[in-house]
Design a protein around this motif. Structure first.
Motif, PDB file in Angstrom:
ATOM      1  N   PRO A   1      32.701 -12.276  35.040  1.00 44.61           N
ATOM      2  CA  PRO A   1      32.169 -13.757  35.638  1.00 44.61           C
ATOM      3  C   PRO A   1      32.662 -14.956  34.793  1.00 44.61           C
ATOM      4  CG  PRO A   1      30.634 -12.299  34.620  1.00 44.61           C
ATOM      5  CD  PRO A   1      31.817 -11.569  34.199  1.00 44.61           C
ATOM      6  N   SER A   2      32.466 -16.137  36.238  1.00 39.31           N
ATOM      7  CA  SER A   2      33.435 -17.610  35.548  1.00 39.31           C
ATOM      8  C   SER A   2      32.479 -18.462  36.669  1.00 39.31           C
ATOM      9  CB  SER A   2      34.285 -17.416  36.128  1.00 39.31           C
ATOM     10  OG  SER A   2      35.266 -17.575  36.967  1.00 39.31           O
ATOM     11  N   LEU A   3      32.379 -19.715  35.518  1.00 33.71           N
ATOM     12  CA  LEU A   3      31.569 -20.561  36.285  1.00 33.71           C
ATOM     13  C   LEU A   3      31.764 -20.705  38.331  1.00 33.71           C
ATOM     14  CD1 LEU A   3      31.572 -23.515  34.405  1.00 33.71           C
ATOM     15  CD2 LEU A   3      29.735 -22.207  34.861  1.00 33.71           C
ATOM     16  N   SER A   4      33.466 -19.980  38.097  1.00 33.69           N
ATOM     17  CA  SER A   4      34.013 -20.742  39.714  1.00 33.69           C
ATOM     18  C   SER A   4      33.517 -19.279  40.000  1.00 33.69           C
ATOM     19  CB  SER A   4      35.312 -21.004  39.375  1.00 33.69           C
ATOM     20  OG  SER A   4      36.289 -19.884  38.945  1.00 33.69           O
ATOM     21  N   ASP A   5      33.427 -18.110  39.580  1.00 38.24           N
ATOM     22  CA  ASP A   5      33.262 -16.871  39.909  1.00 38.24           C
ATOM     23  C   ASP A   5      31.439 -16.125  39.457  1.00 38.24           C
ATOM     24  OD1 ASP A   5      32.923 -13.692  40.826  1.00 38.24           O
ATOM     25  OD2 ASP A   5      34.602 -13.650  39.695  1.00 38.24           O
ATOM     26  N   GLN A   6      30.407 -16.657  39.979  1.00 36.89           N
ATOM     27  CA  GLN A   6      29.223 -16.152  39.692  1.00 36.89           C
ATOM     28  C   GLN A   6      28.612 -14.954  40.159  1.00 36.89           C
ATOM     29  OE1 GLN A   6      27.486 -20.522  39.851  1.00 36.89           O
ATOM     30  NE2 GLN A   6      27.215 -20.282  37.772  1.00 36.89           N
ATOM     31  N   THR A   7      29.334 -14.323  41.287  1.00 42.56           N
ATOM     32  CA  THR A   7      29.150 -13.395  41.888  1.00 42.56           C
ATOM     33  C   THR A   7      27.495 -12.457  40.722  1.00 42.56           C
ATOM     34  OG1 THR A   7      30.851 -13.059  42.802  1.00 42.56           O
ATOM     35  CG2 THR A   7      29.729 -11.233  43.123  1.00 42.56           C
ATOM     36  N   THR A   8      27.054 -12.099  40.837  1.00 43.90           N
ATOM     37  CA  THR A   8      25.670 -11.246  40.659  1.00 43.90           C
ATOM     38  C   THR A   8      26.464  -9.917  39.624  1.00 43.90           C
ATOM     39  OG1 THR A   8      25.037  -9.557  42.343  1.00 43.90           O
ATOM     40  CG2 THR A   8      24.219 -11.608  41.855  1.00 43.90           C
ATOM     41  N   ASP A   9      25.772  -9.163  39.320  1.00 42.82           N
ATOM     42  CA  ASP A   9      26.467  -7.631  38.646  1.00 42.82           C
ATOM     43  C   ASP A   9      26.061  -6.963  39.549  1.00 42.82           C
ATOM     44  OD1 ASP A   9      26.710  -8.980  35.993  1.00 42.82           O
ATOM     45  OD2 ASP A   9      25.156  -7.877  35.345  1.00 42.82           O
ATOM     46  N   VAL A  10      25.493  -6.410  40.580  1.00 45.29           N
ATOM     47  CA  VAL A  10      25.096  -5.667  41.538  1.00 45.29           C
ATOM     48  C   VAL A  10      26.717  -5.917  42.217  1.00 45.29           C
ATOM     49  CG1 VAL A  10      24.134  -5.128  43.635  1.00 45.29           C
ATOM     50  CG2 VAL A  10      23.063  -4.861  41.034  1.00 45.29           C
TER      51      VAL A  10
ATOM     52  N   CYS B   1      20.927   0.112  44.141  1.00 44.68           N
ATOM     53  CA  CYS B   1      20.809  -0.016  42.644  1.00 44.68           C
ATOM     54  C   CYS B   1      19.022  -0.341  42.785  1.00 44.68           C
ATOM     55  CB  CYS B   1      21.572  -0.675  42.450  1.00 44.68           C
ATOM     56  SG  CYS B   1      21.113  -1.472  40.635  1.00 44.68           S
TER      57      CYS B   1
ATOM     58  N   LEU C   1      19.166  -0.804  37.311  1.00 46.49           N
ATOM     59  CA  LEU C   1      19.308  -2.472  36.967  1.00 46.49           C
ATOM     60  C   LEU C   1      18.526  -2.776  35.651  1.00 46.49           C
ATOM     61  CD1 LEU C   1      19.766  -4.567  39.065  1.00 46.49           C
ATOM     62  CD2 LEU C   1      17.494  -4.135  39.947  1.00 46.49           C
TER      63      LEU C   1
ATOM     64  N   PRO D   1      22.988  -5.045  33.284  1.00 40.74           N
ATOM     65  CA  PRO D   1      23.860  -6.615  32.626  1.00 40.74           C
ATOM     66  C   PRO D   1      24.535  -5.836  31.009  1.00 40.74           C
ATOM     67  CG  PRO D   1      22.039  -6.833  33.173  1.00 40.74           C
ATOM     68  CD  PRO D   1      21.845  -5.132  33.869  1.00 40.74           C
ATOM     69  N   LYS D   2      23.668  -5.180  30.269  1.00 40.84           N
ATOM     70  CA  LYS D   2      23.696  -4.773  28.747  1.00 40.84           C
ATOM     71  C   LYS D   2      25.222  -4.062  29.449  1.00 40.84           C
ATOM     72  CE  LYS D   2      21.668  -5.634  25.110  1.00 40.84           C
ATOM     73  NZ  LYS D   2      20.990  -6.622  25.534  1.00 40.84           N
TER      74      LYS D   2
ATOM     75  N   ARG E   1      28.506  -5.846  30.116  1.00 43.26           N
ATOM     76  CA  ARG E   1      28.971  -6.643  28.982  1.00 43.26           C
ATOM     77  C   ARG E   1      29.402  -6.022  27.709  1.00 43.26           C
ATOM     78  NH1 ARG E   1      26.055  -8.559  32.844  1.00 43.26           N
ATOM     79  NH2 ARG E   1      26.837 -10.767  33.081  1.00 43.26           N
TER      80      ARG E   1
END
Lengths: 640, 640
Positions: A149-158, A172, A177, A181-182, A185
């Motif tokens: 993800p980046s500031l221009s792509d804040q799509t959620t993890d799911v 999910c 859930l 996230p862990k 990353r």
């Protein structure tokens, strides 16, 4: 096309809906690229993709018919509805030419379908009674490398994961859930998604796509069998069996149901007994194959209605008393953990649906494994046991019933009866006019566990031995057609070499099979009556089903003998005592553990699983205890 | 109608699909039987039934738009697709006249709809910012008297119940299946089914339809509010609030996220702290209202993205560090038990979806409660707090952002700052030229908890007092437009009566609000700077949103000030310091606890809940930290 349809007031699907014929099935003719054509008949509403898969015709797909991968392209001769998926997949010209996604075309009328050559070779496995199953397990794994993800792509993890799994959709739940996230990353967004049906059940770091197992259980009243299946290859990794730990509560389903009615605690004890039996077997097969139980992502279970209710902790009382009602036919949303299993914590469990209180999931699994609805021959399926389940199918109509055979086949209520264990007589041949050869016995016995080097002393008579004994005594004439031993005075003339085998225990006449009285292994007059009642119940069952379908016993083209008992039974003996219709023995086939095979099929293919659900819709259940003609017929069938 | 459509190659739905205009919304004109017409604009794909419900136009229904009760009959002027439900409900003539079931007609283009008079008077409740909500909770109860099974009717328990619940469909999980057979038989098949959405969550003996409760939570970073709602009547049965037990981990979301990053155990401790806060409130409201917690069948929860993640045990770290990513926007399948609540064991929990890491479910709930998308006026929604959420809507387009206002509004980083508790100064009026009346003070203070009979000594300054103090000092000229106190030399001429209030603590200039130095309650130069940065962040936020939408500040027709802070804020002061656009104060409205109101609405109406989901699809989130012009704009906005 009707007027209403042209005006857009009928959806296209409804326009072709009313066409299917009286049999309740429609015909799909599948022509493959090699020019061969295969006509299959399926219940209306089944997708072309499922219809093809059930009949071994492979169509490209990675999503398994969920409408997401858009690979299952076929060309349909009839006008078929166009979905938005079709619109995204095909050009307008292709749509006009009849191209559609096979998983989205429902066969609501007869269809002619062209199947293009495969671009990938589908894996398949042979299971059940010689059935070729195209591998498409409910459990799917996909390795993905996601953009971070980046500031221009804040799509959620799911949503990021969903976008990457092009051919699978999922929901999910909270448990995943909490990990997502862990894991994403820590694994630098390179992960394997584990999807079972439409649930994301786990997310694993790195590429674990090669490791994928399932566990198939045949939960019998007496014996429980577990098969660990490698879902990647469709091959068994290990098999184990053991006695059902519910045995102390009674040998058959009725005694176990009674236990729950007498003691408020019994249900939970029966539930945990069954659960711990399954858990023990799961441990055993995983250890044998060196598989981490956490890599078992799904479980399938076939059992009769009572065993299924008990292992799930559902009150079985209504199954045991008239009017014999199930709480439910199907079991959505069961988890492996609900069965007491410590496999993957979110592994779902597919529990076979039942047709009736006495035609359970084990029979549905058996019908699936034997392809009973995929064959135009008239076939009779008989699962012989305390409760005997009978199914008759001509590939269009399927009728079934259950016959209360009593405990004769399990060795219960038989004087020298025992289970099919070491020391049990399982086959018998009588030589009424003397030994067939120099030094051979006049009563030839096959004893379980006995070898020429280490012969065992016969300890008793198991079910198949019982049938053989009665069949042989009928054949040589020592039992008459009413099931009575002939008068003492006639024995010597009818079977001179066996005369000294006839004797009495108290008032009751017996035939000595092994040893000498009073400690001999014998067949008694009462034993004959028990078997007679059992076979009468069974043959009443199938003869009523034959009537129901309007066919004669001689029309039956194959008899499948199922269940642990049926598999041991000698076809010739079964014919001789009238347990099965009088047919050439080659038409009588031991089908083996078809319930377990059906459970394996359900793990290997969602299409087959859909097939099991379709079966429960199609089969007509005939309740014998409700039939006015049952008793008449029963008396008729008592004769050998 | 297109050529393709007539040929049956386009489904009717697709035929009318591409018509909607550039705003992304379509118009549904609803004409009721009294002749009034109401035009509503909704996102394409919303059902006519939902569109009407969201806008307070009642249409008959008992199933709540699930396509099962077939009561929501409307007449559509345009040609609309015909479903099989329509076909079962209407005659061919009626279908030709445009009669359809409103829950099955999707508004994919502008529609004109006639709504017939109601046959039943729907219950409604007023919630949120004056919104009239038609009661249709997700939790439904139905009392049924079932026929008992017999040998000629061996329908399963589940199917027997399903057949009786004509207007509701459901799936039945294992836990209810375990109860079902016993409850049915012990209650002589007279039972109440409890269905939440499409799950059968319980089966109760006898008729319990009158007893049906839900719990709405506003889970704030500081304060948590619970409302027990009677779902039968839509009225609150009890309300309670308390401090969030996560307070010891830090006052704002960032310190709590940091805690989880520093200590592996902190997440589970924060989760259980939030859970026990909710559980304590649940106990309190149930006790107060005399309601058995087992009769609370559903829970709704609105919280910011961090609070939501923490209470669900989801790792919040990605929310706290760039690029500020949520693990998920929506939370399907959460149970009340997952929140640590001991209400009905199978009660589901509806958790409000979030729009972004800093525009959470509390804001979505607030938008729902204020009907932000159901109004053609240009409205600005500002939830003032440490993190300030801003939403701008003209009823067609909705844009939102989050501004990092810092702790000024919570009393943090302010020399004499405190929470809005007893003793806090919340309003201030300055009289620079002397007392307005005989004996009146030149610094008039409103103190929380103070009465004329029992005046409280001011202990500090809460957020709204801070804004008032700065606004008054700007108004009287003691603060210049750059936020600096005027030189000592000018004080006496500018505000003679207040000259003695100016002083110093160390080097820093302060204005004494109450008491005398050094123990006085003061506003310091640094305090002014803190507020100035906070208001600059907020006004940069809304000014960028106004630009995004191409409108001027003066075009804003209503400003809604939300959150516990926003509700206390004086509209005049907010305008004076530039926290909100410079508008007539009547256009600035304190909206109160809109998050809690939104949570109540979600319990009372599935239509409103669908509305919340639609909002998350519609709102465009603007990430400020990604904007090149943010800093320029921020500096511009620093001035008062």
């Amino acid at each position: 096309m009707t007027e209403l349809h042209r005006e857009g007031l009928l959806t296209p699907r409804e326009a072709i809906d009313p066409v299917h014929d009286g049999t309740g099935r429609v015909e799909v003719r599948l022509r493959t690229s090699d020019g061969t054509e295969r006509a299959v008949r399926v219940p209306p509403g089944v997708s072309v993709f499922d219809a093809a898969s059930w009949n071994g015709v492979a169509i490209d797909s990675t999503c398994g018919g969920h409408g997401t991968c858009r690979k299952c392209k076929v060309q349909v001769a009839q006008t078929a509805p166009v979905t938005s998926h079709d619109r995204r997949t095909f050009s307008e010209g292709e749509i006009e030419e009849g191209w559609r996604l096979a998983c989205l075309v429902k066969a609501t009328a007869d269809l002619q379908v062209e199947v293009p050559p495969l671009t990938t070779r589908p894996k398949a496995a042979t299971v059940g009674v010689g059935r070729q199953v195209i591998l498409r397990p409910a459990v799917q794994k996909r390795y993905v490398e996601l953009d971070e993800p980046s500031l221009s792509d804040q799509t959620t993890d799911v949503e990021r994961l969903r976008a990457a799994l092009i051919d699978l959709d999922f929901t999910c739940g909270l448990a995943v859930l909490r990990r997502l996230p862990k894991v994403l990353r820590e694994a630098d967004f390179k992960v394997t998604a584990v999807v079972a049906d439409e649930q994301l059940i786990d997310i694993e770091p790195g590429d674990t796509t090669g490791v994928r197992y399932g566990l198939a259980f045949d939960l019998g009243t007496t014996t429980v069998v577990a098969t660990l299946l490698d879902l990647e290859t469709g091959t068994p990794a290990a098999v184990a069996s053991t006695l059902n730990r519910q045995q102390p509560f009674g040998g058959d389903v009725i005694t176990r149901i009674s236990a729950t009615m007498l003691d408020g605690e019994a249900l939970s004890r029966l539930q945990s007994a069954a659960g711990s039996t399954l858990a023990e077997l799961a441990d055993e097969v995983c250890q044998e194959a060196g598989v981490d139980p956490a890599h078992v992502y799904e479980v399938a279970l076939a059992g009769n209605a009572t065993m299924t209710a008990l292992v799930l902790g559902i009150d079985p009382e209504p199954l045991g008393v008239a009017p014999f009602v199930m709480s439910t036919a199907a079991f959505p949303g069961v988890a492996a953990a609900d069965l007491g299993l410590k496999v993957h914590p979110r592994a779902p469990a597919y529990v076979f649906p039942s047709l009736g209180a006495y035609v359970g999931g084990d029979i549905v699994a058996g019908m699936l494994a034997s392809g009973l609805d995929r064959d135009k021959r008239l076939r009779l399926f008989v699962d012989v046991g305390t409760n005997c389940e009978i199914v008759l199918s001509d590939g269009h109509r399927i009728v079934s019933t259950a016959a209360p055979a009593g405990p004769a086949f399990e060795g219960g209520a038989i004087r020298c009866g025992m289970r099919a264990a070491d020391g049990a007589i399982e086959t018998i041949a009588l030589h009424p006019d003397g030994p067939p050869a120099e030094g051979a016995p006049v009563v030839e016995l096959g004893v379980i566990g006995s070898t020429d080097e280490a012969p065992l002393t016969p300890r008793g008579l198991c079910g198949s031995g019982l049938v053989d004994a009665v069949a042989e005594l009928v054949r040589v004439g020592l039992l008459d057609s009413t099931g009575r031993f002939v008068p003492d005075a006639d024995v010597a003339s009818i079977a001179p070499a066996l005369a000294d085998r006839m004797g009495r225990i108290g008032e009751e006449r017996v035939f000595v099979l092994a040893g000498s009285l009073p400690d001999a292994v014998v067949l008694s007059q009462r034993d004959v009556r028990e078997l007679q009642f059992a076979k009468a119940a069974i043959s009443t069952g199938w003869s009523l089903l034959l009537d129901e379908m309007g066919v004669a016993p001689s029309d039956v083209q194959q008899v499948l003998l199922a269940g642990s008992f049926g598999s041991y039974l000698s076809p010739a003996a079964a014919v001789r005592i009238g347990l099965v219709p009088s047919l050439p023995v080659l038409r009588i086939v031991s089908a083996g553990n078809v319930a377990g095979e059906g459970a394996k099929m359900a793990l290997l293919s969602v299409q087959e699983r859909n097939g099991a659900a379709a079966l429960t819709e199609e089969v007509t259940y005939v309740e014998l205890s409700d039939r006015a003609d049952f008793n008449d017929r029963f008396v008729e069938q008592l004769a050998f």
